[in-house]
Design a protein around this motif. Structure first.
Motif, PDB file in Angstrom:
ATOM      1  N   LYS C  19      -1.735 -50.913 -19.428  1.00 36.50           N
ATOM      2  CA  LYS C  19      -0.346 -50.289 -19.807  1.00 36.50           C
ATOM      3  C   LYS C  19      -0.499 -49.050 -20.583  1.00 36.50           C
ATOM      4  N   VAL C  20      -1.148 -48.932 -21.713  1.00 32.35           N
ATOM      5  CA  VAL C  20      -1.298 -47.689 -22.436  1.00 32.35           C
ATOM      6  C   VAL C  20      -1.821 -46.482 -21.502  1.00 32.35           C
ATOM      7  N   THR C  21      -2.939 -46.662 -20.576  1.00 34.72           N
ATOM      8  CA  THR C  21      -3.284 -45.679 -19.711  1.00 34.72           C
ATOM      9  C   THR C  21      -1.940 -45.285 -18.767  1.00 34.72           C
ATOM     10  N   ALA C  22      -1.251 -46.341 -18.321  1.00 30.46           N
ATOM     11  CA  ALA C  22      -0.241 -46.073 -17.410  1.00 30.46           C
ATOM     12  C   ALA C  22       0.975 -45.179 -18.036  1.00 30.46           C
ATOM     13  N   PRO C  65     -13.682 -27.729 -19.754  1.00 27.84           N
ATOM     14  CA  PRO C  65     -13.872 -29.178 -19.689  1.00 27.84           C
ATOM     15  C   PRO C  65     -12.878 -29.777 -20.276  1.00 27.84           C
ATOM     16  N   PHE C  66     -12.009 -30.609 -19.724  1.00 30.05           N
ATOM     17  CA  PHE C  66     -10.888 -31.541 -20.271  1.00 30.05           C
ATOM     18  C   PHE C  66     -11.515 -32.168 -21.633  1.00 30.05           C
ATOM     19  N   LEU C  67     -12.758 -32.718 -21.869  1.00 26.50           N
ATOM     20  CA  LEU C  67     -13.081 -33.412 -23.035  1.00 26.50           C
ATOM     21  C   LEU C  67     -13.024 -32.548 -24.031  1.00 26.50           C
ATOM     22  N   ILE C  68     -13.438 -31.032 -24.010  1.00 28.95           N
ATOM     23  CA  ILE C  68     -13.295 -30.163 -25.139  1.00 28.95           C
ATOM     24  C   ILE C  68     -11.924 -29.828 -25.673  1.00 28.95           C
ATOM     25  N   ILE C  69     -10.942 -29.732 -24.499  1.00 28.96           N
ATOM     26  CA  ILE C  69      -9.581 -29.705 -25.066  1.00 28.96           C
ATOM     27  C   ILE C  69      -9.207 -30.781 -25.613  1.00 28.96           C
ATOM     28  N   VAL C  70      -9.430 -31.833 -25.309  1.00 29.48           N
ATOM     29  CA  VAL C  70      -9.253 -33.256 -25.906  1.00 29.48           C
ATOM     30  C   VAL C  70      -9.596 -33.226 -27.205  1.00 29.48           C
ATOM     31  N   TYR C  71     -11.023 -32.701 -27.594  1.00 29.51           N
ATOM     32  CA  TYR C  71     -11.464 -32.796 -28.885  1.00 29.51           C
ATOM     33  C   TYR C  71     -11.078 -31.727 -29.532  1.00 29.51           C
ATOM     34  N   VAL C 152      -2.862 -36.179  -9.122  1.00 26.35           N
ATOM     35  CA  VAL C 152      -2.274 -37.080 -10.061  1.00 26.35           C
ATOM     36  C   VAL C 152      -3.217 -38.182 -10.359  1.00 26.35           C
ATOM     37  N   VAL C 153      -4.139 -38.780  -9.115  1.00 23.93           N
ATOM     38  CA  VAL C 153      -5.131 -39.637  -9.212  1.00 23.93           C
ATOM     39  C   VAL C 153      -6.293 -39.063 -10.207  1.00 23.93           C
ATOM     40  N   MET C 154      -6.537 -37.687 -10.116  1.00 31.72           N
ATOM     41  CA  MET C 154      -7.424 -37.132 -10.985  1.00 31.72           C
ATOM     42  C   MET C 154      -7.351 -37.218 -12.384  1.00 31.72           C
ATOM     43  N   MET C 155      -5.831 -36.924 -12.554  1.00 33.81           N
ATOM     44  CA  MET C 155      -5.617 -36.975 -14.063  1.00 33.81           C
ATOM     45  C   MET C 155      -5.345 -38.355 -14.593  1.00 33.81           C
ATOM     46  N   PHE C 156      -4.993 -39.249 -13.640  1.00 34.11           N
ATOM     47  CA  PHE C 156      -4.687 -40.705 -14.132  1.00 34.11           C
ATOM     48  C   PHE C 156      -6.430 -41.123 -14.494  1.00 34.11           C
ATOM     49  N   LYS C 157      -7.437 -40.792 -13.504  1.00 35.45           N
ATOM     50  CA  LYS C 157      -8.721 -41.294 -14.117  1.00 35.45           C
ATOM     51  C   LYS C 157      -9.263 -40.321 -15.333  1.00 35.45           C
ATOM     52  N   ASP C 158      -8.700 -39.182 -15.468  1.00 34.00           N
ATOM     53  CA  ASP C 158      -9.118 -38.504 -16.584  1.00 34.00           C
ATOM     54  C   ASP C 158      -8.810 -39.112 -17.894  1.00 34.00           C
ATOM     55  N   THR C 159      -7.636 -40.006 -17.821  1.00 38.12           N
ATOM     56  CA  THR C 159      -7.262 -40.808 -19.102  1.00 38.12           C
ATOM     57  C   THR C 159      -8.401 -41.430 -19.622  1.00 38.12           C
ATOM     58  N   ALA C 160      -9.486 -41.936 -18.966  1.00 38.68           N
ATOM     59  CA  ALA C 160     -10.522 -42.762 -19.529  1.00 38.68           C
ATOM     60  C   ALA C 160     -11.073 -41.934 -20.583  1.00 38.68           C
ATOM     61  N   ILE C 161     -11.019 -40.398 -20.701  1.00 40.01           N
ATOM     62  CA  ILE C 161     -11.528 -39.809 -21.624  1.00 40.01           C
ATOM     63  C   ILE C 161     -10.842 -39.982 -23.024  1.00 40.01           C
ATOM     64  N   PHE C 162      -9.868 -40.544 -23.217  1.00 40.54           N
ATOM     65  CA  PHE C 162      -9.139 -40.863 -24.282  1.00 40.54           C
ATOM     66  C   PHE C 162      -9.832 -41.836 -24.991  1.00 40.54           C
ATOM     67  N   SER C 163     -10.608 -42.717 -24.517  1.00 38.30           N
ATOM     68  CA  SER C 163     -11.240 -43.807 -24.963  1.00 38.30           C
ATOM     69  C   SER C 163     -12.063 -43.057 -26.198  1.00 38.30           C
ATOM     70  N   PRO C 168      -6.248 -46.601 -27.486  1.00 36.38           N
ATOM     71  CA  PRO C 168      -6.538 -48.139 -27.104  1.00 36.38           C
ATOM     72  C   PRO C 168      -6.000 -48.320 -25.619  1.00 36.38           C
ATOM     73  N   GLU C 169      -6.480 -47.459 -24.821  1.00 31.99           N
ATOM     74  CA  GLU C 169      -6.359 -47.433 -23.466  1.00 31.99           C
ATOM     75  C   GLU C 169      -7.415 -48.296 -22.555  1.00 31.99           C
ATOM     76  N   LEU C 170      -7.389 -48.241 -21.044  1.00 36.74           N
ATOM     77  CA  LEU C 170      -8.192 -49.340 -20.388  1.00 36.74           C
ATOM     78  C   LEU C 170      -9.629 -49.053 -20.967  1.00 36.74           C
ATOM     79  N   THR C 171     -10.326 -48.130 -20.727  1.00 40.68           N
ATOM     80  CA  THR C 171     -11.819 -47.701 -21.086  1.00 40.68           C
ATOM     81  C   THR C 171     -11.942 -48.072 -22.356  1.00 40.68           C
ATOM     82  N   TYR C 172     -11.184 -47.836 -23.404  1.00 44.83           N
ATOM     83  CA  TYR C 172     -11.466 -48.240 -24.804  1.00 44.83           C
ATOM     84  C   TYR C 172     -11.485 -49.488 -24.900  1.00 44.83           C
TER      85      TYR C 172
END
Lengths: 247, 220, 220
Positions: C19-22, C65-71, C152-163, C168-172
């Motif tokens: 739900k959080v991921t979505a 990389p997305f990870l660096i931007i998130v950090y 959209v699929v790529m960004m949806f999958k990339d939300t896994a990085i927020f773990s 508290p999303e799916l991967t987390y």
């Protein structure tokens, strides 16, 4: 008239699934003869000419080139094709090779000529079609008419005894048609045996010895040029001519 | 500022080297796997075709991070072995990029004008000669730009390996942040290092694309 | 061998993560599409400064990389006095990253509609914006929807990085369950499956939408 027969097509038929695209077609082409094949689109004329060198396979009938059946399993189709030139509607130059390389590659890998011989031959033919200055360019850098002249030269490099043309000018802008027809006219005057699918009726009238008219996969007329453009051709052909010559 | 950046600068060469090596290795392995996948995808055996389709769909449908965790934790656990994080990372990256590479190659294969083969045949070339001289060179040229682009994607994605404690550029930045408590500075510099490398890479890729365009430009 | 009880037990938590991921995807991605459209128009019709701004934005997204931007956002922004939580960072960085990629797709789509279409529309008496809406936009969709679906699929999958920033999303949530149960195969497998099904659904919806938007095109 030369009586040696170059191409003999005998009762060929071809189906794509249910649809019959060639219906019991027969015709012969003699040495040094120029035969134009015309007819409305979808009449099977392109398919017919592609069966001559085996690019399209027929299900019935026989095709003999200089008395050798191309449908016979023993026939070496590749070496036969090497001596039958084909010019395509969309040129089909090899885009990853330069003009010179386009002319030398088949000489080298099919005829096993050495580089010097192949290059010399290629340059001579480029000169002949007036494209020598462009030898180091890539096909995408040339106009349609130029590409088609190169494509003709490419076929001639193989020293063919027969040239097949599949609508060589129909993908060209109008102002480029004549430069290609001129090359073909020269070739005809040199005595090349030619089969030409085309809508260029002026070319047919002036150059062709014989005209074959096709409709719905059948050969409707197969007669000498004068009769075809006179009133001896079929009603269907007259109708076709009147439509095409109106403008 | 100098104090903050010293630990980063001390490690940066080594980290860049690791990032470059890891992504290059993953790419090479990915190309091999990708070609195998393409062969499976176009094979006459139905089971192989389905296997390839499912594999590609799974790789494209799940996050790389999850794939990474599966390769590093789940599979070795199941097989009762241990593997190094670097090995797991390279394998996961390669498995991922292979799916995309096989699709790139498949697209290129189907985009070749069908008349080319006919033209080669009518010059008397055999099936093998037409592949060798006409078809394969064109596939390679056309695939080069999208493959270089896929390489930049893998290069960026290699940053995720920091999450399974592979020491590369991103993990260096993360560690230095923890030491120095200067995230703005450290991550900016880290981003700049990535930027320079990737920018060079994509400029090269663009140059290749322009050259390829001349050589495989459509003639109609 | 597979422990279904563990899966059944973990499922509610995983779905809560989904739900959080979505939610992050559903807010962040549209935000990115909006900003991306704006950027695309800036690169096409903006003045030099605006063009330059848009280009640097896009290059930054493409080359870092997305990870660096998130950090950077998660650890850095608070240092700049912007108090943000993981959720805000997730939505903003998703939007930020999506925008950079989408603007490139939008720009290419705009450029691929033949110029003559606009000229024809205008010479029929339509105003510029009406022509954009009625004539250009419908044709643009054909170039836009397929690559946008992939994005959209790529960004949806990339939300896994927020773990990694404890959203508290799916991967987390998956990591939480794994760290308690050590059931790597079951939990990571289930998580992957959830992502896979979701990605498949996005793909499916994108295809359907594309077919609807292109219903005027002749199909062979």
């Amino acid at each position: 008239m030369n009586t040696l027969v170059t191409v003999e097509v005998e009762g060929i038929s071809k189906w794509y699934g249910e649809a019959q695209v060639l219906k019991n077609c027969s015709c012969t082409v003699r040495e040094q003869e120029i035969v134009v094949i015309c007819g409305p689109s979808g009449s099977g004329k392109s398919t017919l000419i592609k069966t001559i060198n085996g690019l399209e396979v027929v299900q019935e009938g026989d095709i003999r080139i200089r008395n050798q059946s191309i449908l016979n399993k023993g026939t070496n189709l590749s070496s036969l094709r090497a001596s039958v030139g084909m010019v395509f509607q969309h040129f089909e130059l090899f885009p990853h090779l330069t003009i010179l390389q386009n002319l030398t590659i088949a000489q080298r890998v099919v005829l096993k000529r050495d580089v010097t011989t192949a290059t010399k031959k290629a340059k001579a033919l480029l000169e002949k079609v007036g494209m020598a200055v462009h030898q180091d360019k890539y096909p995408s850098q040339l106009s349609g008419g130029q590409q088609q002249r190169v494509a003709i030269a490419r076929s001639l490099c193989m020293d063919p005894f027969l040239m097949l043309f599949d609508e060589p000018t129909s993908a060209l802008d109008p102002e480029m048609v004549s430069e290609v027809l001129e090359v073909m006219r020269d070739l005809a005057n040199e005595g090349m045996t030619m089969m030409v699918v085309t809508h260029e009726m002026g070319f047919a009238r002036n150059i062709a010895d014989r005209v074959i008219f096709m409709e719905n996969g059948s050969i409707v007329d197969n007669t000498d040029t004068a009769s075809f453009f006179g009133d001896k051709s079929s009603e269907r052909a007259q109708l076709f001519l009147s439509k095409i010559l109106q403008h | 500022m100098e104090q903050v950046l010293t630990p980063f600068m001390n490690g940066v060469l080594h980290a860049v080297q690791a990032t470059v090596l890891i992504s290059s290795a993953a790419c090479l392995l990915g190309i091999v796997l990708g070609i195998l996948l393409l062969l499976a995808r176009t094979s006459p055996v139905l089971a192989l075709r389905y296997l390839a389709i499912v594999y590609v769909s799974a790789m494209r449908g799940t996050p790389l991070l999850i794939q990474l965790l599966v390769v590093y934790y789940a599979i070795p656990g199941m097989l009762n072995i241990t593997i190094t994080p670097v090995f797991a990372g390279v394998v996961a990256l390669a498995m991922n990029t292979a799916a995309y590479i096989s699709e790139i190659l498949r697209g290129v294969l189907s985009s070749l004008p069908s008349g080319q083969r006919g033209a080669a045949f009518s010059l008397g070339m055999t099936r093998w000669q037409s592949w060798r001289h006409i078809i394969l060179p064109q596939i390679f040229l056309r695939a080069l730009p999208p493959l270089t682009n896929e390489f930049t994607v893998t290069f960026k994605a290699s940053s995720l390996l920091s999450i399974i404690s592979v020491s590369e550029l991103s993990s260096l930045a993360r560690n230095v942040t923890l030491q120095t408590n200067a995230p703005l500075m450290v991550f900016s510099v880290c981003a700049a290092v990535y930027f320079i490398m990737l920018f060079l890479l994509s400029s090269a890729s663009r140059r290749i694309e322009r050259q390829v365009q001349v050589r495989v430009g459509r003639h109609d | 061998m597979i422990d279904t009880d563990i899966i059944a037990e973990a499922l509610p938590l995983l779905l809560k993560g989904l739900k959080v991921t979505a939610f992050v995807a559903a807010v962040g991605i549209p935000l990115g599409l909006l900003v991306g459209t704006l950027l695309a128009y800036l690169t096409l019709v903006g003045n030099t400064a605006l063009k330059w701004f848009a280009r640097s934005y896009i290059e930054c997204v493409r080359n870092v990389p997305f990870l660096i931007i998130v950090y950077f956002a998660y650890f850095g922004l608070p240092k700049m006095g912007l108090m943000t939580d993981a959720f805000q960072v997730a939505v903003l960085t998703t939007g930020f990253y999506t925008a950079g990629y989408f603007s490139e797709l939008m720009r290419a789509a705009i450029l691929s509609v033949p110029k003559g279409q606009m000229q024809a529309a205008v010479s029929l008496g339509m105003g510029y914006w009406r022509a954009q809406r009625l004539i250009i936009f419908p044709q643009l969709l054909g170039f836009l929807i397929p690559p946008t679906t992939s994005l959209v699929v790529m960004m949806f999958k990339d939300t896994a990085i927020f773990s990694v920033i404890t959203l508290p999303e799916l991967t987390y949530q998956s990591n939480v369950v794994v760290s308690e149960s050590f059931a790597y195969i079951e939990i990571l497998g289930t998580t992957a499956l959830i992502y896979w099904v979701s990605s498949w659904f996005i793909d499916f919806a994108g295809n359907r939408f594309n077919r609807y938007a292109l219903r005027w095109k002749a199909r062979p």
